[in-house]
Design a protein around this motif. Sequence first.
Motif, PDB file in Angstrom:
ATOM      1  N   SER A  90       1.175  -1.031  -0.049  1.00 47.40           N
ATOM      2  CA  SER A  90       0.549   0.084  -0.015  1.00 47.40           C
ATOM      3  C   SER A  90       0.819   2.018   0.220  1.00 47.40           C
ATOM      4  O   SER A  90       0.863   2.223  -0.533  1.00 47.40           O
ATOM      5  CB  SER A  90      -1.225   0.306   1.326  1.00 47.40           C
ATOM      6  OG  SER A  90      -0.545  -0.406   1.898  1.00 47.40           O
ATOM      7  N   GLU A  91       1.734   1.530   0.149  1.00 42.08           N
ATOM      8  CA  GLU A  91       3.405   2.301   0.550  1.00 42.08           C
ATOM      9  C   GLU A  91       3.745   2.471  -0.606  1.00 42.08           C
ATOM     10  O   GLU A  91       4.877   1.640  -0.850  1.00 42.08           O
ATOM     11  CB  GLU A  91       3.407   2.235   1.681  1.00 42.08           C
ATOM     12  CG  GLU A  91       2.610   3.334   2.891  1.00 42.08           C
ATOM     13  CD  GLU A  91       3.430   3.073   3.963  1.00 42.08           C
ATOM     14  OE1 GLU A  91       4.054   3.398   4.491  1.00 42.08           O
ATOM     15  OE2 GLU A  91       2.612   2.754   5.435  1.00 42.08           O
ATOM     16  N   GLY A  92       4.945   3.643  -1.326  1.00 42.50           N
ATOM     17  CA  GLY A  92       5.652   3.499  -1.880  1.00 42.50           C
ATOM     18  C   GLY A  92       4.888   3.026  -3.788  1.00 42.50           C
ATOM     19  O   GLY A  92       3.878   2.733  -3.635  1.00 42.50           O
ATOM     20  N   PRO A  93       6.036   3.222  -4.259  1.00 41.09           N
ATOM     21  CA  PRO A  93       5.923   2.818  -5.498  1.00 41.09           C
ATOM     22  C   PRO A  93       5.573   1.056  -5.252  1.00 41.09           C
ATOM     23  O   PRO A  93       6.299   0.585  -4.721  1.00 41.09           O
ATOM     24  CB  PRO A  93       7.082   3.542  -6.807  1.00 41.09           C
ATOM     25  CG  PRO A  93       7.616   3.839  -5.695  1.00 41.09           C
ATOM     26  CD  PRO A  93       7.924   3.544  -4.166  1.00 41.09           C
ATOM     27  N   LEU A  94       4.881   0.519  -6.258  1.00 33.36           N
ATOM     28  CA  LEU A  94       4.694  -0.571  -7.052  1.00 33.36           C
ATOM     29  C   LEU A  94       6.069  -1.412  -7.103  1.00 33.36           C
ATOM     30  O   LEU A  94       6.429  -1.213  -8.126  1.00 33.36           O
ATOM     31  CB  LEU A  94       4.044  -0.573  -8.236  1.00 33.36           C
ATOM     32  CG  LEU A  94       3.750  -2.827  -8.001  1.00 33.36           C
ATOM     33  CD1 LEU A  94       2.654  -3.203  -6.992  1.00 33.36           C
ATOM     34  CD2 LEU A  94       1.856  -2.820  -9.434  1.00 33.36           C
ATOM     35  N   THR A  95       6.004  -2.496  -6.382  1.00 33.03           N
ATOM     36  CA  THR A  95       7.243  -3.822  -7.180  1.00 33.03           C
ATOM     37  C   THR A  95       7.038  -4.974  -6.512  1.00 33.03           C
ATOM     38  O   THR A  95       6.234  -5.303  -6.407  1.00 33.03           O
ATOM     39  CB  THR A  95       8.419  -3.973  -5.637  1.00 33.03           C
ATOM     40  OG1 THR A  95       9.074  -2.166  -5.816  1.00 33.03           O
ATOM     41  CG2 THR A  95       9.480  -4.475  -6.476  1.00 33.03           C
ATOM     42  N   ALA A  96       6.163  -5.431  -8.007  1.00 32.03           N
ATOM     43  CA  ALA A  96       6.085  -6.211  -8.182  1.00 32.03           C
ATOM     44  C   ALA A  96       6.300  -8.068  -8.010  1.00 32.03           C
ATOM     45  O   ALA A  96       7.280  -7.575  -7.403  1.00 32.03           O
ATOM     46  CB  ALA A  96       5.319  -7.073  -9.932  1.00 32.03           C
ATOM     47  N   GLY A  97       5.503  -8.997  -7.846  1.00 27.35           N
ATOM     48  CA  GLY A  97       6.153 -10.247  -8.061  1.00 27.35           C
ATOM     49  C   GLY A  97       5.754 -10.839  -6.307  1.00 27.35           C
ATOM     50  O   GLY A  97       5.783 -10.464  -5.243  1.00 27.35           O
ATOM     51  N   MET A  98       5.262 -12.491  -6.790  1.00 28.70           N
ATOM     52  CA  MET A  98       4.918 -12.873  -5.373  1.00 28.70           C
ATOM     53  C   MET A  98       5.540 -14.026  -4.648  1.00 28.70           C
ATOM     54  O   MET A  98       6.113 -14.652  -3.818  1.00 28.70           O
ATOM     55  CB  MET A  98       3.725 -12.670  -4.845  1.00 28.70           C
ATOM     56  CG  MET A  98       2.416 -11.780  -4.919  1.00 28.70           C
ATOM     57  SD  MET A  98       0.874 -11.921  -5.809  1.00 28.70           S
ATOM     58  CE  MET A  98       0.598 -13.342  -4.850  1.00 28.70           C
ATOM     59  N   GLU A  99       5.702 -14.578  -5.676  1.00 31.35           N
ATOM     60  CA  GLU A  99       6.446 -16.100  -5.646  1.00 31.35           C
ATOM     61  C   GLU A  99       8.332 -15.631  -5.707  1.00 31.35           C
ATOM     62  O   GLU A  99       8.275 -15.597  -6.551  1.00 31.35           O
ATOM     63  CB  GLU A  99       5.826 -16.789  -6.634  1.00 31.35           C
ATOM     64  CG  GLU A  99       4.384 -17.647  -6.853  1.00 31.35           C
ATOM     65  CD  GLU A  99       4.306 -18.860  -8.195  1.00 31.35           C
ATOM     66  OE1 GLU A  99       4.762 -19.690  -7.543  1.00 31.35           O
ATOM     67  OE2 GLU A  99       2.938 -18.594  -7.791  1.00 31.35           O
ATOM     68  N   VAL A 100       8.887 -16.504  -4.342  1.00 31.20           N
ATOM     69  CA  VAL A 100      10.295 -16.148  -4.788  1.00 31.20           C
ATOM     70  C   VAL A 100      10.943 -17.071  -4.128  1.00 31.20           C
ATOM     71  O   VAL A 100       9.857 -18.150  -3.838  1.00 31.20           O
ATOM     72  CB  VAL A 100      11.066 -14.851  -3.696  1.00 31.20           C
ATOM     73  CG1 VAL A 100      10.486 -15.803  -2.313  1.00 31.20           C
ATOM     74  CG2 VAL A 100      11.530 -14.910  -4.336  1.00 31.20           C
ATOM     75  N   ALA A 101      11.985 -17.728  -4.760  1.00 37.02           N
ATOM     76  CA  ALA A 101      12.842 -18.545  -4.080  1.00 37.02           C
ATOM     77  C   ALA A 101      14.474 -17.937  -4.047  1.00 37.02           C
ATOM     78  O   ALA A 101      14.547 -17.715  -5.617  1.00 37.02           O
ATOM     79  CB  ALA A 101      13.091 -19.958  -5.528  1.00 37.02           C
ATOM     80  N   GLY A 102      15.546 -18.839  -3.524  1.00 39.28           N
ATOM     81  CA  GLY A 102      16.919 -18.131  -3.227  1.00 39.28           C
ATOM     82  C   GLY A 102      17.155 -18.548  -2.406  1.00 39.28           C
ATOM     83  O   GLY A 102      16.993 -19.700  -2.045  1.00 39.28           O
ATOM     84  N   VAL A 103      17.935 -17.510  -1.843  1.00 42.00           N
ATOM     85  CA  VAL A 103      19.348 -18.046  -0.691  1.00 42.00           C
ATOM     86  C   VAL A 103      18.857 -15.970   0.469  1.00 42.00           C
ATOM     87  O   VAL A 103      19.359 -15.648   0.095  1.00 42.00           O
ATOM     88  CB  VAL A 103      20.530 -18.026  -1.626  1.00 42.00           C
ATOM     89  CG1 VAL A 103      21.623 -17.690  -0.166  1.00 42.00           C
ATOM     90  CG2 VAL A 103      20.777 -18.756  -2.126  1.00 42.00           C
ATOM     91  N   VAL A 104      19.123 -17.173   2.006  1.00 42.30           N
ATOM     92  CA  VAL A 104      19.171 -16.247   2.620  1.00 42.30           C
ATOM     93  C   VAL A 104      20.224 -15.183   2.594  1.00 42.30           C
ATOM     94  O   VAL A 104      21.442 -15.875   3.016  1.00 42.30           O
ATOM     95  CB  VAL A 104      18.981 -16.415   4.022  1.00 42.30           C
ATOM     96  CG1 VAL A 104      18.904 -15.565   5.454  1.00 42.30           C
ATOM     97  CG2 VAL A 104      17.764 -17.131   4.114  1.00 42.30           C
ATOM     98  N   GLU A 105      20.522 -13.664   2.359  1.00 41.19           N
ATOM     99  CA  GLU A 105      21.560 -13.005   2.144  1.00 41.19           C
ATOM    100  C   GLU A 105      21.779 -12.272   3.704  1.00 41.19           C
ATOM    101  O   GLU A 105      22.969 -11.756   4.116  1.00 41.19           O
ATOM    102  CB  GLU A 105      21.305 -11.747   1.481  1.00 41.19           C
ATOM    103  CG  GLU A 105      22.206 -10.729   0.511  1.00 41.19           C
ATOM    104  CD  GLU A 105      22.337  -9.964   1.486  1.00 41.19           C
ATOM    105  OE1 GLU A 105      23.580  -9.319   1.589  1.00 41.19           O
ATOM    106  OE2 GLU A 105      21.197  -9.441   1.890  1.00 41.19           O
ATOM    107  N   ALA A 106      20.880 -12.340   4.388  1.00 44.47           N
ATOM    108  CA  ALA A 106      20.767 -11.799   5.851  1.00 44.47           C
ATOM    109  C   ALA A 106      19.797 -12.057   6.201  1.00 44.47           C
ATOM    110  O   ALA A 106      18.219 -12.159   5.834  1.00 44.47           O
ATOM    111  CB  ALA A 106      20.270 -10.338   5.278  1.00 44.47           C
ATOM    112  N   GLY A 107      20.158 -12.470   7.711  1.00 42.59           N
ATOM    113  CA  GLY A 107      18.830 -13.175   8.494  1.00 42.59           C
ATOM    114  C   GLY A 107      18.731 -12.295   9.501  1.00 42.59           C
ATOM    115  O   GLY A 107      18.894 -11.031   9.643  1.00 42.59           O
ATOM    116  N   SER A 108      17.287 -12.805  10.874  1.00 43.46           N
ATOM    117  CA  SER A 108      17.165 -11.985  11.523  1.00 43.46           C
ATOM    118  C   SER A 108      16.961 -13.476  12.959  1.00 43.46           C
ATOM    119  O   SER A 108      17.148 -14.350  12.533  1.00 43.46           O
ATOM    120  CB  SER A 108      15.685 -11.433  10.807  1.00 43.46           C
ATOM    121  OG  SER A 108      14.681 -12.517  11.053  1.00 43.46           O
ATOM    122  N   PRO A 109      16.896 -12.522  14.145  1.00 36.62           N
ATOM    123  CA  PRO A 109      16.624 -13.273  14.449  1.00 36.62           C
ATOM    124  C   PRO A 109      15.800 -14.050  14.978  1.00 36.62           C
ATOM    125  O   PRO A 109      15.596 -15.113  15.791  1.00 36.62           O
ATOM    126  CB  PRO A 109      16.104 -12.289  15.830  1.00 36.62           C
ATOM    127  CG  PRO A 109      17.814 -10.661  15.200  1.00 36.62           C
ATOM    128  CD  PRO A 109      17.458 -10.634  14.564  1.00 36.62           C
TER     129      PRO A 109
END
Length: 112
Positions: A65-84
């Motif tokens: 809802s905020e900012g310009p649209l960045t489309a795309g929903m399905e993703v496969a990849g590698v964790v580049e920065a983790g989170s606790p």
Amino acid sequence: MNSPTTTSASATTRTLIGGRGADRNLEEAALPSQLGVNRIQVQAAGLNRPDLYDLEGPCTATSQSEGPLTAGMEVAGVVEAGSPPSRHLPVGARVMGITTGVFAHFALAWPI
């Protein structure tokens, strides 16, 4: 996609940004980041009907809802920065899922 661009002053990524229809462009943008969320280096992104609605239609299929649209929903990849909250997904872990804004080199993914 070309490889991501990073500099010592600021890190950027190429992202499909813009409104709908012909108003979208492939642009340099700041790397996405959010506390408690994993950053995924996108290696593959699906293109499906909700993405087409986001890119061409009069309505949006995603909750962005905020900012310009960045489309795309399905993703496969590698964790580049983790989170606790997602210690079970360390940097380098291969992942797949559904999120928003994956037509980019990097996207954010919330752990479950």
